[in-house]
Design an enzyme around this catalytic site. Structure first.
Site, short mmCIF file in Angstrom:
data_model
loop_
_atom_site.label_atom_id
_atom_site.label_comp_id
_atom_site.label_asym_id
_atom_site.label_seq_id
_atom_site.Cartn_x
_atom_site.Cartn_y
_atom_site.Cartn_z
N LYS A 71 58.01 24.82 13.38
CA LYS A 71 58.68 25.06 11.69
C LYS A 71 57.74 25.32 11.00
O LYS A 71 56.38 24.96 10.91
CB LYS A 71 59.34 23.51 11.49
CG LYS A 71 60.68 23.70 10.84
CD LYS A 71 61.27 22.53 10.52
CE LYS A 71 61.76 22.20 9.30
NZ LYS A 71 62.66 20.99 8.91
N SER B 201 65.26 19.26 -0.62
CA SER B 201 63.81 19.71 -0.80
C SER B 201 64.16 21.42 -0.92
O SER B 201 63.37 21.99 -1.38
CB SER B 201 63.01 19.34 0.24
OG SER B 201 62.88 17.91 0.44
N ARG C 244 74.25 12.11 1.79
CA ARG C 244 74.65 12.66 0.55
C ARG C 244 76.45 13.16 0.59
O ARG C 244 76.87 13.13 -0.28
CB ARG C 244 73.99 13.99 0.14
CG ARG C 244 72.33 13.72 -0.34
CD ARG C 244 71.55 14.93 -0.33
NE ARG C 244 71.22 15.04 1.11
CZ ARG C 244 70.37 16.08 1.59
NH1 ARG C 244 69.59 16.76 0.83
NH2 ARG C 244 70.26 15.93 2.89
#
Ligand code: ADP
Length: 153
Positions: free
Chosen positions: A41, A128, A90
């Site tokens: 990543k 983020s 969330r």
């Protein structure tokens, strides 16, 4: 000792992440904020920056430790004698993802329990990813970041 691991990529840590950890403090003796590193990543901030940001955020609490790890999260938890994983929710997308991972971690982690805290309404839309996009656009991101992180930027 009730030890929880809060795993994530924290690229960078936001006020949403900070809120989850602070609200979980009364539930645990120690929380290890664990920076998972995935070699395939690409990150916006390198590992040492992301660690510095997290350490600065929790400099006021001795109950929070910060560490990077490479292994499976369940193996890291075992190494740290942590029986709990902490995560934030969330929305429904987070729920679907977290439910699957929580079941897997319980299976492979000898009953590792995942504790999910609902995101505070103030930070519900923070991620983020949006912080990185706004930074790339050259705009101020201090609204989204813990104060000590804004100072380090
Ligand atoms: P990952 O790459 O593993 O999703 P993140 O750093 O993006 O790692 O997030 C780590 C955890 O923090 C996840 O459980 C995520 O749902 C939670 N989280 C992210 N943003 C918020 C927020 N604004 N409020 C509450 N929890 C959040």
């Amino acid at each position: 000792m009730r030890i929880a691991v809060f795993p994530g990529s924290f690229d960078p840590i936001t006020k949403g992440h900070e809120d989850i950890v602070r609200r979980a403090l009364p539930l645990f003796d120690k929380i290890i904020v664990a920076l998972g590193t995935n070699s395939s990543k690409k990150y916006y901030f390198d590992e040492s920056k992301r660690l510095d940001f997290i350490r600065a955020t929790f400099a006021d609490t001795s109950k929070v430790e910060v560490e990077a790890y490479q292994e499976l999260t369940s193996d890291f938890c075992q190494k740290k004698s942590a029986r709990f994983i902490l995560r934030g929710l969330r929305n429904g997308t987070d729920f679907d993802y977290e439910a699957t991972i929580a079941m897997l971690n319980k299976d492979i982690g000898n009953g590792l329990e995942t504790v999910l805290l609902i995101a505070d309404a103030k930070y519900n839309y923070f991620s983020s990813t949006v912080v990185r996009e706004i930074m790339k656009g050259g705009k101020d991101v201090s609204l989204f970041l813990p104060e000590p992180v804004t100072k380090l930027l």
